[in-house]
Enzyme design. Structure first.
Site, mmCIF file in Angstrom:
data_model
loop_
_atom_site.group_PDB
_atom_site.id
_atom_site.type_symbol
_atom_site.label_atom_id
_atom_site.label_comp_id
_atom_site.label_asym_id
_atom_site.label_seq_id
_atom_site.Cartn_x
_atom_site.Cartn_y
_atom_site.Cartn_z
ATOM 1 N N THR A 30 0.846 -1.188 0.000
ATOM 2 C CA THR A 30 0.000 0.000 0.000
ATOM 3 C C THR A 30 0.883 1.240 0.000
ATOM 4 O OG1 THR A 30 -0.120 0.113 2.414
ATOM 5 C CG2 THR A 30 -1.753 -1.257 1.285
ATOM 6 N N GLU B 178 -4.895 -3.729 -2.529
ATOM 7 C CA GLU B 178 -5.294 -5.035 -2.009
ATOM 8 C C GLU B 178 -6.106 -5.857 -2.998
ATOM 9 O OE1 GLU B 178 -4.803 -2.298 1.581
ATOM 10 O OE2 GLU B 178 -5.623 -2.156 -0.460
ATOM 11 N N LYS C 98 -17.134 15.322 9.111
ATOM 12 C CA LYS C 98 -18.331 15.103 9.921
ATOM 13 C C LYS C 98 -18.629 16.401 10.669
ATOM 14 C CE LYS C 98 -20.679 11.419 12.330
ATOM 15 N NZ LYS C 98 -20.571 10.059 12.870
ATOM 16 N N TRP D 19 -22.385 13.765 7.779
ATOM 17 C CA TRP D 19 -21.283 13.594 6.843
ATOM 18 C C TRP D 19 -21.380 14.578 5.684
ATOM 19 C CZ3 TRP D 19 -21.520 7.533 6.567
ATOM 20 C CH2 TRP D 19 -20.716 7.004 7.576
#
Length: 531
Positions: free
Chosen positions: A171, A318, A428, A433
């Protein structure tokens, strides 16, 4: 047993498509033309040469290379020999590179001559016992062609377990140390088959593929292997990923399918808008955009102004590719605006891939296109753990084997996902959100704005509020109030950022995304009470 393996994929290219071209841009910008048959012969010879260095099954072979023909040979040579190829990202910090190579246990490094200065910085902190240079080698290093010349031209791979590790990737490490992922032969083969299906990418031997996404990032979305399996021509751009160089290749090589991150396609669109007749892209059937959310203005700009089909995709280190925003059968006759609404999403999961969205109450969000949750995913090429990282694996995978992606999404009927934000990026505010990709897309629809990124900053009253950072096109400008008024009809007023910062250019990560970590470091002052 040789079943769903990379040797089987290459063998098919050699037997059925030996004369299909492989084109590679050289360091001097010239184009080198070879064929899949020659790539196969050299890859097998290179396999025997690598084994001649004393490597045993499962050993890691690292690369520090751009996308070119030698890197393509290595993509096949290491897995053919039962070894695992580990492409390193040369744009990472040297400390991360040293950590990654050590954590993976890399024994051999093959690198472009131009990356020797990077190697000198990590030499003493890495486990490499042999270095191979593509170009001029000095000291104890071996020249790539010299190594190849010492290989056995008649060497053939033995049986390989399709579940064995073929590749290792890491990653990007934007939220901590990079984490390793092992990719099996079986995963590569099934991913390639799924992308090739009609209604997804529909790749065939008539295609000319140019992966702009580098071979050191997410395995170039698996395209080198898919091209071999299907006998498609592949064009590798080398280090020249600027819009001008890419457009030259799209034109001269009659590229039919390409893919990369949105920041690349923004630059390409600017050139096309300036001089639309300069390049002939009539062969191009699709441009894939992944890595981050593409602004709606960019997708419509390609389609309406240039009749080019820019297709949203989604994937991660991934899992290579996970979703593609093609239109399902029930949408083929739908009104244009309805089709566009679905094309602006990240798409439906590819065959064999399953999705769900976990809501904050630990239940699962309904597929209504409105309810938000964290996307979880599983499938035959989705990783099941991180390399030697049990604690990180336990955090990222559920007890029943689903991978927590960290993406906050809605899922519409039919399985169309739309990314509202990354969990670490979502704002937030007052318990609600706010989607930063939506704000960024609205900003980049303004004719003066070239780039825009939105981050959350602390706020005494609301806990957090959005802060926008924008860069203008040369010769263009706008005030913060003008930008807010432009955005206002597109979203709730309370979403609008009170603070808009102007910069010359936005920082990018090692894979070409907007670097929000760098932006947070620069713009950390909270918005005061009463804002």
């Amino acid at each position: 047993m040789d079943e769903l393996t990379i040797p089987a994929m290459l063998r098919r290219a050699e037997h059925y498509s030996p004369d299909r071209p492989v084109v590679s841009r050289e360091p001097d910008r010239s184009l080198h033309h070879t064929t899949w048959g020659e790539i196969g012969r050299r890859a097998r010879r290179l396999s025997s040469a690598l084994l001649g260095l004393g490597l045993t099954p499962g050993a890691r072979v690292a690369t520090l290379c751009w996308s070119h023909r030698q890197h393509l040979e290595l993509y096949f040579a290491a897995p053919l020999a039962g070894l695992a190829l580990h492409p390193l990202n040369p744009r990472l910090h040297v400390d991360d590179l040293a950590y990654i190579a050590t954590h993976a246990g890399d024994e051999i490094l093959v690198l472009d001559e131009g990356f020797l200065p990077i190697y000198e910085q990590i030499r003493d902190a890495t486990p490499f016992r042999q270095v191979i240079v593509i170009g001029s080698a000095t000291g104890d290093a071996i020249g790539y062609e010299d190594l190849l010349a010492g290989g056995d031209p008649d060497w053939q791979p033995g049986p390989i377990d399709e579940h064995s590790t073929a590749l290792v990737g890491f990653t990007s490490g934007t939220t901590g140390r990079p984490k390793g992922v092992e990719v099996s032969h079986r995963a590569v083969a099934l991913h390639g088959l799924s992308t090739a299906l009609q209604g997804w990418l529909g790749i065939s031997d008539t295609d000319v593929l140019l992966p702009v996404v580098p071979m050191y990032h997410a395995l170039a979305w698996g395209w080198p292997y898919t091209a071999a399996l299907l006998g498609a021509e592949i064009v590798l751009p080398g280090p020249f990923l600027d819009p001008e160089s890419l457009l030259e290749l799209f034109d001269s090589e009659r590229v039919t399918l390409t893919g990369g991150v949105p920041t690349i396609w923004m630059g390409v669109l600017r050139i096309l808008d300036t001089n639309p007749a300069r390049f002939d892209l009539s062969a191009m059937r699709a441009i894939l955009s992944g890595g981050s959310t593409a602004p709606a203005s960019m997708i419509t700009g390609y389609g309406e102004r240039h009749r080019l089909n820019l297709v949203h995709t989604w994937g991660m280190s991934e899992l290579m590719m996970g979703t593609i925003a093609g239109l399902s059968a029930d949408l083929h006759q739908a009104p244009h605006q309805e089709q566009l609404r679905h094309r602006l999403k990240q798409g439906r999961p590819m065959p064999f891939v399953e999705i769900r969205a976990r809501s904050e109450d630990s239940g699962f969000a309904p597929w209504d296109g409105e309810s938000m949750g964290e996307l979880e995913i599983r499938g035959p090429w989705v990783a099941t753990e991180y390399l030697d990282s049990p604690e990180a694996s336990a955090e990222q995978w559920t007890d029943d084997g689903w991978f927590r992606t960290g993406d906050i999404v809605t899922i519409a009927p039919g399985g169309y996902i739309e990314i509202a934000d990354r969990a670490k990026d979502v704002v937030k505010s007052g318990g609600e959100w706010i989607s930063t990709p939506t704000l960024e897309g609205a900003l980049m629809a303004h004719p003066a704005v070239a780039e825009a990124a939105v981050i959350g900053v602390g706020d005494e009253r609301w806990g957090e509020r959005p802060l926008a950072v924008v860069a203008f096109h040369p010769g263009s400008s706008a005030t913060a109030e003008e930008l807010r008024e432009f955005m206002a009809p597109r979203m709730a007023r309370w979403w609008l950022p009170e603070r808009i910062e102007i910069v010359e250019t936005l920082p990018k990560t090692a894979v070409g995304k907007f670097d929000k970590v760098a932006l947070r470091r620069r713009f950390t002052a909270p918005i005061g009470a009463g804002s």
